[in-house]
Design a protein around this motif. Structure first.
Motif, PDB file in Angstrom:
ATOM      1  N   LEU A  72       0.941  -1.194  -0.029  1.00  0.00           N
ATOM      2  CA  LEU A  72       0.087  -0.022  -0.134  1.00  0.00           C
ATOM      3  C   LEU A  72       0.719   1.161  -0.092  1.00  0.00           C
ATOM      4  CD1 LEU A  72      -2.534  -1.180   2.707  1.00  0.00           C
ATOM      5  CD2 LEU A  72      -2.554  -1.507   0.287  1.00  0.00           C
ATOM      6  N   ILE A  96       0.923   5.284   0.973  1.00  0.00           N
ATOM      7  CA  ILE A  96       0.484   6.226   1.549  1.00  0.00           C
ATOM      8  C   ILE A  96       0.510   7.682   0.977  1.00  0.00           C
ATOM      9  CG2 ILE A  96       0.461   7.500   3.936  1.00  0.00           C
ATOM     10  CD1 ILE A  96      -0.344   4.471   4.154  1.00  0.00           C
ATOM     11  N   VAL A 148      -4.691   5.871   2.104  1.00  0.00           N
ATOM     12  CA  VAL A 148      -4.038   5.196   0.961  1.00  0.00           C
ATOM     13  C   VAL A 148      -4.388   5.610  -0.461  1.00  0.00           C
ATOM     14  CG1 VAL A 148      -3.659   2.849   0.030  1.00  0.00           C
ATOM     15  CG2 VAL A 148      -4.200   3.102   2.449  1.00  0.00           C
ATOM     16  N   MET A 174      -1.758   1.060  -4.702  1.00  0.00           N
ATOM     17  CA  MET A 174      -1.544  -0.369  -4.481  1.00  0.00           C
ATOM     18  C   MET A 174      -0.687  -0.792  -5.432  1.00  0.00           C
ATOM     19  SD  MET A 174      -4.499  -3.050  -4.925  1.00  0.00           S
ATOM     20  CE  MET A 174      -3.241  -4.287  -4.968  1.00  0.00           C
ATOM     21  N   TYR A 194      -5.930   2.449  -5.633  1.00  0.00           N
ATOM     22  CA  TYR A 194      -6.436   1.756  -4.413  1.00  0.00           C
ATOM     23  C   TYR A 194      -7.932   1.489  -4.242  1.00  0.00           C
ATOM     24  CZ  TYR A 194      -7.007   0.573   0.449  1.00  0.00           C
ATOM     25  OH  TYR A 194      -7.471  -0.108   1.496  1.00  0.00           O
ATOM     26  N   ILE A 250      -2.948  -0.009   9.463  1.00  0.00           N
ATOM     27  CA  ILE A 250      -2.721   1.414   9.329  1.00  0.00           C
ATOM     28  C   ILE A 250      -2.868   2.163  10.691  1.00  0.00           C
ATOM     29  CG2 ILE A 250      -3.505   3.329   8.242  1.00  0.00           C
ATOM     30  CD1 ILE A 250      -3.969   1.986   5.577  1.00  0.00           C
TER      31      ILE A 250
END
Length: 210
Positions: free
Chosen positions: A66, A68, A82, A85, A125, A161
């Motif tokens: 993932l 950020i 997020v 990905m 994502y 997370i």
């Protein structure tokens, strides 16, 4: 995002029960977090990745990764952090790791060597719930080696997370490797690897042990 854009690389160990058991490890009751240096990043764009071939077995571990895009703040919807990905490999010098674990020493030499964090192409994502709608697969030299699904994680995306963000901090430019399913094994020289998300190849590379 390339290697120079990445700030911190957080990785989660033993986040799939069968993987923990296949290595003879205890199943954790909270996320097991370790890090890699940014110099570990390598592309998976049809290239050749050179890896240490003289320190024992190099194991592949395919994972959902993932990206950020927004700093974590307590109480926020973790999905809002997020913005991308992909699939990545958490490459591990397994014999080195076993020796370090026996001595109670950090894993850096086994997990953080150059080229130990290959990454595929970044994708939008879809949200934590939608991750479980597709499986991810590692094909090694024409044969399926690993297959996983986010629904089998011991600790889901939101929990990871929150856990990492509250304890270590998560900001834009950080990435999170979320753990690997069972099926890890030693790479062989000239292995060809394909990382597949659903029906799409998101990364590929060949291995050269030196």
């Amino acid at each position: 995002m390339n290697g120079s854009d990445i700030r911190n690389i957080y990785c989660i160990g033993r986040n799939y029960r069968l993987h923990a058991l296949e290595l003879g490890n205890e199943v954790p009751d909270e996320p097991l977090v370790f890090t890699k240096p940014t110099h570990a990043i390598a592309p998976m764009n049809g290239n050749v990745i050179e890896l240490p071939g003289d320190v024992g077995e190099v194991h592949f571990e395919l994972e959902i990764v993932l990206r950020i895009g927004r700093a974590y703040e307590p109480g926020m919807d973790a999905d809002l952090c997020v913005d991308g990905m992909t699939l990545g490999l958490d490459l591990t010098l397994r014999d080195v790791q076993s020796k370090l674990k026996a001595k109670g020493q950090p894993w850096l030499a086994a997990k953080g060597f150059k080229g130990s964090a290959p990454l595929g192409n970044w994708l939008p994502y879809p949200g934590a719930a939608a991750l479980a709608e597709k499986e991810f697969v590692l094909v090694r030299s024409g044969s399926e080696a690993q297959r996983g699904n986010a629904r089998d994680m011991l600790f889901g995306v939101s929990e990871l997370i929150r856990y990492v963000g509250e304890r270590y901090g998560l900001g834009a430019g950080d990435i999170l490797y979320t753990g690997t399913p069972a099926g890890v094994a030693a790479l062989k020289d000239e292995d060809r690897l394909l990382a597949i998300w659903g029906d799409d190849v998101v990364g590929s590379c060949s291995v050269k042990l030196v």
